[in-house]
Design an enzyme around this catalytic site. Structure first.
Site, PDB file in Angstrom:
ATOM      1  N   GLU A   1      -6.475 -12.748   0.858  1.00  8.16           N
ATOM      2  CA  GLU A   1      -7.393 -11.665   1.265  1.00  8.16           C
ATOM      3  C   GLU A   1      -8.365 -11.352   0.126  1.00  8.16           C
ATOM      4  O   GLU A   1      -7.937 -10.898  -0.931  1.00  8.16           O
ATOM      5  CB  GLU A   1      -6.597 -10.383   1.586  1.00  8.16           C
ATOM      6  CG  GLU A   1      -5.612 -10.588   2.713  1.00  8.16           C
ATOM      7  CD  GLU A   1      -4.712  -9.393   2.944  1.00  8.16           C
ATOM      8  OE1 GLU A   1      -5.010  -8.285   2.456  1.00  8.16           O
ATOM      9  OE2 GLU A   1      -3.681  -9.568   3.612  1.00  8.16           O
TER      10      GLU A   1
ATOM     11  N   HIS B   1       0.818  -1.220   0.000  1.00  9.85           N
ATOM     12  CA  HIS B   1       0.000   0.000   0.000  1.00  9.85           C
ATOM     13  C   HIS B   1       0.850   1.269   0.000  1.00  9.85           C
ATOM     14  O   HIS B   1       0.346   2.341  -0.363  1.00  9.85           O
ATOM     15  CB  HIS B   1      -0.952   0.022   1.199  1.00  9.85           C
ATOM     16  CG  HIS B   1      -2.144  -0.878   1.028  1.00  9.85           C
ATOM     17  ND1 HIS B   1      -3.334  -0.437   0.491  1.00  9.85           N
ATOM     18  CD2 HIS B   1      -2.319  -2.191   1.309  1.00  9.85           C
ATOM     19  CE1 HIS B   1      -4.201  -1.448   0.467  1.00  9.85           C
ATOM     20  NE2 HIS B   1      -3.611  -2.520   0.962  1.00  9.85           N
TER      21      HIS B   1
ATOM     22  N   ASP C   1      -7.742  -1.774  -1.023  1.00  8.97           N
ATOM     23  CA  ASP C   1      -8.637  -2.711  -0.318  1.00  8.97           C
ATOM     24  C   ASP C   1     -10.063  -2.248  -0.571  1.00  8.97           C
ATOM     25  O   ASP C   1     -10.421  -1.107  -0.241  1.00  8.97           O
ATOM     26  CB  ASP C   1      -8.349  -2.695   1.191  1.00  8.97           C
ATOM     27  CG  ASP C   1      -6.969  -3.222   1.528  1.00  8.97           C
ATOM     28  OD1 ASP C   1      -6.419  -3.985   0.716  1.00  8.97           O
ATOM     29  OD2 ASP C   1      -6.442  -2.871   2.600  1.00  8.97           O
TER      30      ASP C   1
ATOM     31  N   HIS D   1      -8.067  -7.428  -1.178  1.00  9.11           N
ATOM     32  CA  HIS D   1      -6.831  -6.705  -1.533  1.00  9.11           C
ATOM     33  C   HIS D   1      -6.441  -6.965  -2.992  1.00  9.11           C
ATOM     34  O   HIS D   1      -6.233  -8.107  -3.392  1.00  9.11           O
ATOM     35  CB  HIS D   1      -5.698  -7.146  -0.592  1.00  9.11           C
ATOM     36  CG  HIS D   1      -4.360  -6.533  -0.903  1.00  9.11           C
ATOM     37  ND1 HIS D   1      -3.779  -5.547  -0.130  1.00  9.11           N
ATOM     38  CD2 HIS D   1      -3.487  -6.766  -1.917  1.00  9.11           C
ATOM     39  CE1 HIS D   1      -2.610  -5.210  -0.648  1.00  9.11           C
ATOM     40  NE2 HIS D   1      -2.408  -5.945  -1.739  1.00  9.11           N
TER      41      HIS D   1
HETATM   42  C1  LIG Z   1      -4.531  -6.450   5.997  1.00 15.11           C
HETATM   43  C2  LIG Z   1      -4.827  -5.660   4.790  1.00 15.11           C
HETATM   44  N1  LIG Z   1      -5.477  -4.426   5.074  1.00 15.11           N
HETATM   45  C3  LIG Z   1      -3.654  -5.446   3.868  1.00 15.11           C
HETATM   46  O1  LIG Z   1      -3.571  -4.414   3.283  1.00 15.11           O
HETATM   47  N2  LIG Z   1      -2.767  -6.441   3.725  1.00 15.11           N
HETATM   48  C4  LIG Z   1      -1.649  -6.295   2.841  1.00 15.11           C
HETATM   49  C5  LIG Z   1      -0.938  -7.563   2.547  1.00 15.11           C
HETATM   50  C6  LIG Z   1      -0.692  -5.238   3.299  1.00 15.11           C
HETATM   51  O2  LIG Z   1      -0.495  -5.007   4.503  1.00 15.11           O
HETATM   52  O3  LIG Z   1      -0.067  -4.663   2.390  1.00 15.11           O
HETATM   53 ZN   LIG Z   2      -4.552  -4.299   1.211  1.00  9.56          ZN
END
Ligand SMILES: C[C@@H](N)C(=O)N[C@H](C)C(=O)O
Ligand SMILES: [Zn+2]
Length: 229
Positions: free
Chosen positions: A203, A134, A141, A206
Site C-alpha cells: 500500500e 491502526h 494513511d 500506509h
Molecule cells: C486498507 C488500508 N486503509 C489499511 O489501513 N490497511 C492496513 C493494512 C490495515 O487495515 O491496518
Molecule cells: Zn493504513
C-alpha cells in the site's frame, strides 16, 4: 496469521494524542465516518505522541524540497469496531464488483474473496497479541497536497483493492505520467522513511512507526505499541 503478527509487543504506555489538524491537510469529511463507521464518540485524528512527532518531522522534510506542500491525513487511529466495519464494507465491494451475493458463493469462493480483502486490510483481531495496526495509534494513511492545495495524483486512490496500490506498480513504466506517479510515491516514502516510519509493502499510502508491522519490516524483535481499545 500474517508474519508481522508474530512480533512480540512490549507496550510502552505512551498516550494517544490529538493530531493538530491545522498543521496538516486533511481528507474531509473523514472517509470512514462518511460511510457510517462506528466511532462511538472517538476521533480517528489521534496518534501516539512519538508517531505524531515523527509525522511532523516528515512534513518538515517534505517542505525542504517542496515548500508549501503538506501531508494529507486520510486516516490514523481506528477502533477495532471500525476495522471490522471496514473489512465488511470492503467485502461488500468485492461482492458488488463480481455481481454476486454471499448466498451464491461456495465456501471456497467466499474464502478466496476474503483473501482479496485481507490483501490490504488487517484482520479486526481483538487478541492483544495481534492488534490491527491502526488500532495501536502507530499507523497512518496519508498522501500529499501541493502548494495550490490540490491532492497530488499518486496514480490510484487510497484503499483501492488492486495491483495499482503496490508502491512500485508504476516503477518500470515508460509513460511519463506514470513515471511521475512513481516519483511522487517515492517522495512520500522518502520523507516518511527519513522520519523512521516503514511503509506497508502492498500500500503506497500506509506508514507506521513502533507497531508490529514496523518492527517486522525493520528487523526489530519487539514492537512498542499495542492495541488501544
Ligand atoms: C486498507 C488500508 N486503509 C489499511 O489501513 N490497511 C492496513 C493494512 C490495515 O487495515 O491496518
Ligand atoms: Zn493504513
Amino acid at each position: 496469521m500474517k508474519p508481522y503478527q508474530q512480533i512480540q509487543i512490549t507496550e510502552c504506555g505512551e498516550p494517544l494524542v490529538e493530531i493538530p489538524l491545522e498543521k496538516f491537510a486533511v481528507e474531509s469529511p473523514h472517509p470512514y465516518q462518511l460511510l457510517g463507521a462506528p466511532y462511538q464518540g472517538r476521533s480517528p485524528y489521534h496518534l501516539r505522541q512519538g508517531v505524531l512527532n515523527r509525522l511532523l518531522q516528515a512534513q518538515t522534510y517534505l517542505q525542504q524540497s517542496h515548500p508549501q506542500w503538506r501531508i494529507q491525513i486520510f486516516d490514523a487511529y481506528r477502533p477495532i469496531a471500525v476495522q471490522r466495519f471496514m473489512v465488511d464494507y470492503a467485502f461488500s465491494l468485492v461482492l458488488q464488483a463480481e455481481g454476486l451475493t454471499v448466498e451464491q458463493l461456495s465456501p471456497d469462493r467466499q474464502q478466496a474473496l476474503w483473501q482479496q480483502v485481507y490483501q490490504i486490510w488487517a484482520i479486526p483481531s481483538t487478541d492483544p497479541k495481534t492488534p490491527p495496526p491502526h488500532s495501536t495509534g502507530a499507523a497512518v494513511d496519508i498522501t500529499l497536497v501541493d502548494a495550490a492545495g490540490m491532492t497530488v495524483n499518486m496514480g490510484s486512490p487510497i484503499d483501492e483493492m488492486s495491483a495499482r496500490s503496490q508502491p512500485d506498480y508504476f516503477a518500470n513504466s515508460a509513460d511519463p505520467v506514470e513515471q511521475e506517479y512513481h516519483e511522487r510515491r517515492q517522495l512520500l516514502q522518502d520523507i516518511m522513511l527519513k522520519a523512521e516510519f516503514t511503509r506497508h509493502p502492498g500500500e503506497w499510502w500506509h506508514f507506521s512507526f513502533g507497531d508490529q508491522m514496523w518492527a517486522w519490516l525493520s528487523d526489530r524483535p519487539v514492537a512498542q505499541y499495542g492495541g488501544i481499545v
